[in-house]
Write a protein that holds these residues in place. Structure first.
Motif, short mmCIF file in Angstrom:
data_model
loop_
_atom_site.label_atom_id
_atom_site.label_comp_id
_atom_site.label_asym_id
_atom_site.label_seq_id
_atom_site.Cartn_x
_atom_site.Cartn_y
_atom_site.Cartn_z
N PRO A 11 -4.75 11.00 -5.86
CA PRO A 11 -5.99 10.31 -5.56
C PRO A 11 -6.65 9.94 -6.92
O PRO A 11 -7.54 9.23 -7.47
CB PRO A 11 -7.02 11.09 -4.55
CG PRO A 11 -5.53 12.15 -3.65
CD PRO A 11 -4.86 12.17 -4.38
N ALA A 12 -6.29 11.15 -7.72
CA ALA A 12 -7.48 11.68 -8.81
C ALA A 12 -6.54 9.97 -9.98
O ALA A 12 -7.47 9.72 -11.12
CB ALA A 12 -6.77 12.40 -10.25
N GLY A 65 -9.56 -5.20 -6.83
CA GLY A 65 -8.19 -5.09 -6.10
C GLY A 65 -7.69 -3.11 -5.71
O GLY A 65 -8.72 -3.10 -7.38
N PRO A 66 -6.60 -3.05 -5.85
CA PRO A 66 -6.16 -1.77 -5.79
C PRO A 66 -5.93 -1.16 -7.33
O PRO A 66 -5.29 -2.31 -8.42
CB PRO A 66 -4.88 -1.58 -5.31
CG PRO A 66 -4.27 -2.82 -4.73
CD PRO A 66 -5.89 -3.59 -4.96
N ALA A 67 -5.63 0.17 -7.81
CA ALA A 67 -5.51 0.13 -9.80
C ALA A 67 -4.72 1.49 -9.36
O ALA A 67 -5.41 2.66 -8.97
CB ALA A 67 -6.14 -0.13 -10.70
N THR A 121 -6.15 9.40 0.93
CA THR A 121 -7.54 9.40 0.57
C THR A 121 -7.44 9.32 -0.32
O THR A 121 -6.87 10.51 -1.66
CB THR A 121 -8.09 10.43 1.24
OG1 THR A 121 -7.94 10.43 2.99
CG2 THR A 121 -9.47 10.00 1.24
N TRP A 122 -8.24 8.26 -1.45
CA TRP A 122 -8.82 8.50 -2.56
C TRP A 122 -10.35 7.18 -3.07
O TRP A 122 -10.63 7.03 -1.53
CB TRP A 122 -7.84 7.45 -3.35
CG TRP A 122 -7.14 6.28 -3.44
CD1 TRP A 122 -6.64 5.93 -1.96
CD2 TRP A 122 -7.92 4.95 -3.40
NE1 TRP A 122 -6.92 4.58 -1.92
CE2 TRP A 122 -6.82 3.59 -3.14
CE3 TRP A 122 -8.57 4.53 -4.19
CZ2 TRP A 122 -7.67 2.34 -3.16
CZ3 TRP A 122 -8.80 3.29 -5.10
CH2 TRP A 122 -8.03 2.37 -4.05
N ASP A 123 -10.71 7.78 -4.04
CA ASP A 123 -12.60 7.04 -3.71
C ASP A 123 -12.10 5.74 -4.46
O ASP A 123 -11.92 5.70 -5.37
CB ASP A 123 -13.29 7.91 -5.01
CG ASP A 123 -14.23 7.65 -5.78
OD1 ASP A 123 -15.37 6.68 -4.02
OD2 ASP A 123 -15.25 8.10 -5.85
N ARG A 124 -12.62 5.03 -3.28
CA ARG A 124 -12.52 3.31 -3.10
C ARG A 124 -13.55 2.41 -4.36
O ARG A 124 -13.18 1.65 -4.54
CB ARG A 124 -12.76 2.33 -2.78
CG ARG A 124 -11.18 2.91 -1.80
CD ARG A 124 -10.53 2.81 -0.42
NE ARG A 124 -9.44 2.86 0.72
CZ ARG A 124 -8.55 2.08 0.81
NH1 ARG A 124 -8.93 1.38 -0.25
NH2 ARG A 124 -7.24 2.82 1.50
#
Length: 251
Positions: free
Chosen positions: A194-195, A208-210, A238-241
């Motif tokens: 997630p980091a 968009g995702p990166a 789970t990651w911080d969108r």
């Protein structure tokens, strides 16, 4: 995905390969096909995802119904390194006129000698381009699946993501510095951390995702494919969108 920076150079390369009868790597003809035999167990979720995912689950940008667009392919190559599963990526040269400096999968447009775009043409193109760009030996790559064709509106490419297992790894590196700045692998563990995840925000408003990995910002089409594969393979964490990385108009 690598795109020719000059139409004349692109045509010259195609003509040179055509004069050799569609052979690469010192006269070796690319024999292609899909096989799931002998794949490592950890790839099972990816194999299942490839077999079941629908085009709209990958992207809202699908090939034009009128058949427009330049047929192309990328190689999504999984290997196994010191830290476990990894993906092969490259970084486009900063001198290119489009997508300069952007990390991508090896790949490019189909040439006539690659064959039928609706058949095994994308398989042959993905391997051929990967060899030309990274120096890998296609004989050590086992292709096991193809995702639905997707569309890149900004360039007009219709892209077939071809998935492979690097069964017998060979040394890779920059073949042509005019096209490629570097070639590198990224552990899947870093891609799922997630980091290392963020959301890019373009001045146009597109989000968009990166992935921030290996001193690179992986975004756009490449990041979208990785993001969807991680999700449908059940590897996503789970990651911080809301963690954002701004892009400029040159991107």
């Amino acid at each position: 995905m690598t795109r020719a920076s000059d139409t004349a150079r692109d045509s010259a390369r195609a003509e040179a390969r055509a004069s050799e009868g569609g052979v690469v790597g010192g006269g070796r003809r690319l024999a292609v096909g899909l096989s799931k035999d002998g794949l490592p167990g950890w790839l099972d979720p990816v194999v299942h995802a490839v077999a079941t995912v629908q085009p709209r689950q990958l992207s809202r940008f699908l090939p034009p119904e009128d058949g427009a667009g330049r047929q192309s392919a990328v190689l999504v190559l999984f290997g196994e390194g010191e830290r476990g599963p990894e993906l092969l990526l490259m970084e486009r040269a900063s001198s290119l006129r489009s997508h300069a400096g952007q990390p991508s999968f090896p790949g490019g447009a189909l040439d006539p000698e690659d064959g039928d775009p609706q058949g095994d043409g994308p398989l042959r193109a993905a391997l051929r381009e990967a060899e030309e760009e990274t120096g890998l030996d296609p004989a050590g790559v086992q292709l096991f699946g193809v995702l639905p064709k997707l569309y890149i509106p900004v360039s007009g490419f219709v892209v077939s993501p071809v998935l492979g297992w690097w069964r017998e790894p060979t040394p890779v590196g920059v073949v042509d510095p005019n096209e490629t700045a570097r070639v590198f692998t990224v552990p899947v563990a870093d891609l799922t951390d997630p980091a290392n995840r963020a959301t890019t925000v373009h001045p146009s408003g597109h989000r968009g995702p990166a992935f921030l990995v290996e001193s690179a910002l992986v975004w756009g089409f490449t990041a979208g494919i990785i993001d969807r594969l991680l999700h449908f393979a059940g590897w996503e964490r789970t990651w911080d969108r809301e963690k954002q990385v701004p892009l400029d108009w040159r991107s």
